[in-house]
Design a protein around this motif. Structure first.
Motif, PDB file in Angstrom:
ATOM      1  N   GLU A  84      26.180  55.655  27.851  1.00 47.81           N
ATOM      2  CA  GLU A  84      25.011  55.412  27.028  1.00 47.81           C
ATOM      3  C   GLU A  84      24.105  56.525  27.355  1.00 47.81           C
ATOM      4  O   GLU A  84      23.846  56.766  28.753  1.00 47.81           O
ATOM      5  CB  GLU A  84      24.376  54.038  27.300  1.00 47.81           C
ATOM      6  CG  GLU A  84      24.396  53.494  29.008  1.00 47.81           C
ATOM      7  CD  GLU A  84      24.094  52.313  29.012  1.00 47.81           C
ATOM      8  OE1 GLU A  84      23.047  51.664  28.426  1.00 47.81           O
ATOM      9  OE2 GLU A  84      24.731  51.551  29.584  1.00 47.81           O
TER      10      GLU A  84
ATOM     11  N   HIS B 164      30.737  47.415  24.711  1.00 48.94           N
ATOM     12  CA  HIS B 164      30.129  48.091  25.792  1.00 48.94           C
ATOM     13  C   HIS B 164      29.999  47.164  26.796  1.00 48.94           C
ATOM     14  O   HIS B 164      29.293  46.190  27.040  1.00 48.94           O
ATOM     15  CB  HIS B 164      28.541  48.243  25.189  1.00 48.94           C
ATOM     16  CG  HIS B 164      27.569  48.960  26.088  1.00 48.94           C
ATOM     17  ND1 HIS B 164      27.083  49.925  25.525  1.00 48.94           N
ATOM     18  CD2 HIS B 164      27.423  48.737  27.347  1.00 48.94           C
ATOM     19  CE1 HIS B 164      26.224  50.517  26.533  1.00 48.94           C
ATOM     20  NE2 HIS B 164      26.515  49.663  27.789  1.00 48.94           N
TER      21      HIS B 164
ATOM     22  N   HIS C 124      30.560  47.556  31.410  1.00 44.75           N
ATOM     23  CA  HIS C 124      30.523  48.433  32.565  1.00 44.75           C
ATOM     24  C   HIS C 124      31.687  47.788  33.426  1.00 44.75           C
ATOM     25  O   HIS C 124      31.376  46.886  34.632  1.00 44.75           O
ATOM     26  CB  HIS C 124      29.289  48.640  33.499  1.00 44.75           C
ATOM     27  CG  HIS C 124      28.239  49.187  32.320  1.00 44.75           C
ATOM     28  ND1 HIS C 124      28.170  50.474  32.327  1.00 44.75           N
ATOM     29  CD2 HIS C 124      27.333  48.609  31.808  1.00 44.75           C
ATOM     30  CE1 HIS C 124      26.874  50.578  31.538  1.00 44.75           C
ATOM     31  NE2 HIS C 124      26.581  49.590  30.789  1.00 44.75           N
TER      32      HIS C 124
ATOM     33  N   HIS D 227      22.922  50.389  21.092  1.00 40.99           N
ATOM     34  CA  HIS D 227      23.268  49.350  22.098  1.00 40.99           C
ATOM     35  C   HIS D 227      22.291  48.316  22.480  1.00 40.99           C
ATOM     36  O   HIS D 227      21.198  48.835  22.441  1.00 40.99           O
ATOM     37  CB  HIS D 227      23.549  50.310  23.099  1.00 40.99           C
ATOM     38  CG  HIS D 227      23.355  49.562  24.370  1.00 40.99           C
ATOM     39  ND1 HIS D 227      24.143  48.439  24.806  1.00 40.99           N
ATOM     40  CD2 HIS D 227      22.945  49.939  25.673  1.00 40.99           C
ATOM     41  CE1 HIS D 227      23.936  48.145  26.109  1.00 40.99           C
ATOM     42  NE2 HIS D 227      23.250  48.939  26.505  1.00 40.99           N
TER      43      HIS D 227
ATOM     44  N   ASP E  95      27.562  44.204  27.601  1.00 45.38           N
ATOM     45  CA  ASP E  95      26.876  45.006  28.634  1.00 45.38           C
ATOM     46  C   ASP E  95      27.284  44.401  30.020  1.00 45.38           C
ATOM     47  O   ASP E  95      26.305  44.382  30.903  1.00 45.38           O
ATOM     48  CB  ASP E  95      25.447  45.059  28.486  1.00 45.38           C
ATOM     49  CG  ASP E  95      24.697  46.322  29.071  1.00 45.38           C
ATOM     50  OD1 ASP E  95      25.386  47.098  29.596  1.00 45.38           O
ATOM     51  OD2 ASP E  95      23.222  46.369  29.304  1.00 45.38           O
TER      52      ASP E  95
HETATM   53 ZN    ZN Z   1      25.248  49.386  29.566  1.00 46.51          ZN
END
Ligand code: ZN
Length: 319
Positions: A145, A42, A44, A214, A264
């Protein structure tokens, strides 16, 4: 990018801790990592200033997989073209640096697309059309998500629930797993996003391809229903924070074939990089901490453990 999410000025593949007055000091890798065996489930990546460079940093640090998380209501991306472009650029850079960097394995990449609960109020026919377009890319294998965020309440709760439900239904129609963002507020009686999301999922049925909790920080008693529902549980930088003792207790209970690692990125840098932007390569610090929490010593045991977590990530992102 906010001040807290700065990157060090050095453009190399190392790690740096941010000190006072914007001074940076080098941090050693947690241990010699196994080539390509750690997966960031996960991140970005598009929010970082130079995604292609971050793939190079992963290659140099044994991170062999990244799932890019994007939101069609807020991200101006071309999916999957941008991911291909980052990889092509990173490939060229690796060739140029062949003398300096040992590993030359670029991480594999998959995509997860969904409207974040913060953005639920933006969900309309045009956003859904864009979401479906992104989900139709062969590289996109997760819906997320998606979920409920009662901490920030950036969208009205009834809208969050409706948009969450809508996207669970899409995942089921497309036979994809979901990545869940769940965050409660201060009052456990009315703000329990996890309990509400669980009952929504129970009512409509968990997607048969699975669900990922998550950024998990749940204590054992709240984590158990998710484990019993056979969910995947993903741990990120928060696992390394001093105050996260309950999360670490939970992390000991997850069956090994349901454990995932994540960053994340650009949020939630693990210790000792807290206070700086998080990059996917930081996942190796969380990996080392998670292994330590579960009593798995460096060496062959840890190699086997990380290989299992890697396999879990591939399993849930398999077409
Ligand atoms: Zn995230």
């Amino acid at each position: 990018m906010s001040d807290r999410m700065k990157l060090p000025p050095e453009r190399d593949c190392g790690f740096y801790q941010r000190r006072k007055h914007d001074k940076w000091s080098a941090v050693p890798s947690p241990e010699p990592m196994l080539e390509g065996l750690v997966a960031d489930s996960h991140a970005h990546v598009h929010m970082l200033p130079d995604p292609a460079w971050e793939l190079v940093r992963c290659a140099a640090n044994g991170v062999g997989f990244i799932c890019e998380i994007c939101d069609p209501s807020e991200d101006s991306l071309s999916i999957p073209e941008d991911v291909h472009r980052w990889r092509a650029e990173a490939h060229d850079t690796l060739n140029e640096l062949a003398d300096e960097i040992d590993s030359c394995q670029l991480p594999q990449m998959r995509i997860s697309a969904g409207v974040h609960p913060h953005n639920a109020k933006l969900y309309d026919a045009a956003v859904e059309e864009r979401l479906l377009e992104w989900l139709s890319a062969p590289e996109t294998l997760i819906v997320g998500e998606i979920g409920l965020d009662y901490h920030y309440d950036l969208s009205p709760r009834d809208v969050q629930r409706e948009v969450f439900l809508r996207q669970i239904q899409l995942a089921k129609e497309l036979d994809m797993p979901v990545a869940l963002h769940l965050r409660g507020g201060d009052d456990p009686e009315v703000d329990d996003a996890h309990r509400e999301a669980f009952s929504i999922l129970e009512k409509v049925g968990f997607p048969s391809r699975g669900a990922i909790v998550h950024c998990c920080a749940l204590p054992p008693d709240e984590l158990l229903p998710w484990i019993e529902a056979d969910c995947y549980v993903a741990y990120g930088g928060a696992l390394t924070f001093k105050k996260s003792e309950e999360a670490r207790e939970g992390a000991r209970l997850v069956p090994e074939n349901r454990l995932l690692l994540e960053t994340d990125s650009p949020y939630m840098a693990p210790e000792p990089m807290r206070g700086a932007a998080c990059t996917p390569a930081h996942v190796i610090f969380t990996a080392a901490r998670l292994a330590e929490i579960r009593g798995i010593a460096p060496g062959q045991d840890r190699e086997r453990f990380l290989a299992q977590l890697f396999e879990n990530t591939l399993r849930i992102t398999r077409p």
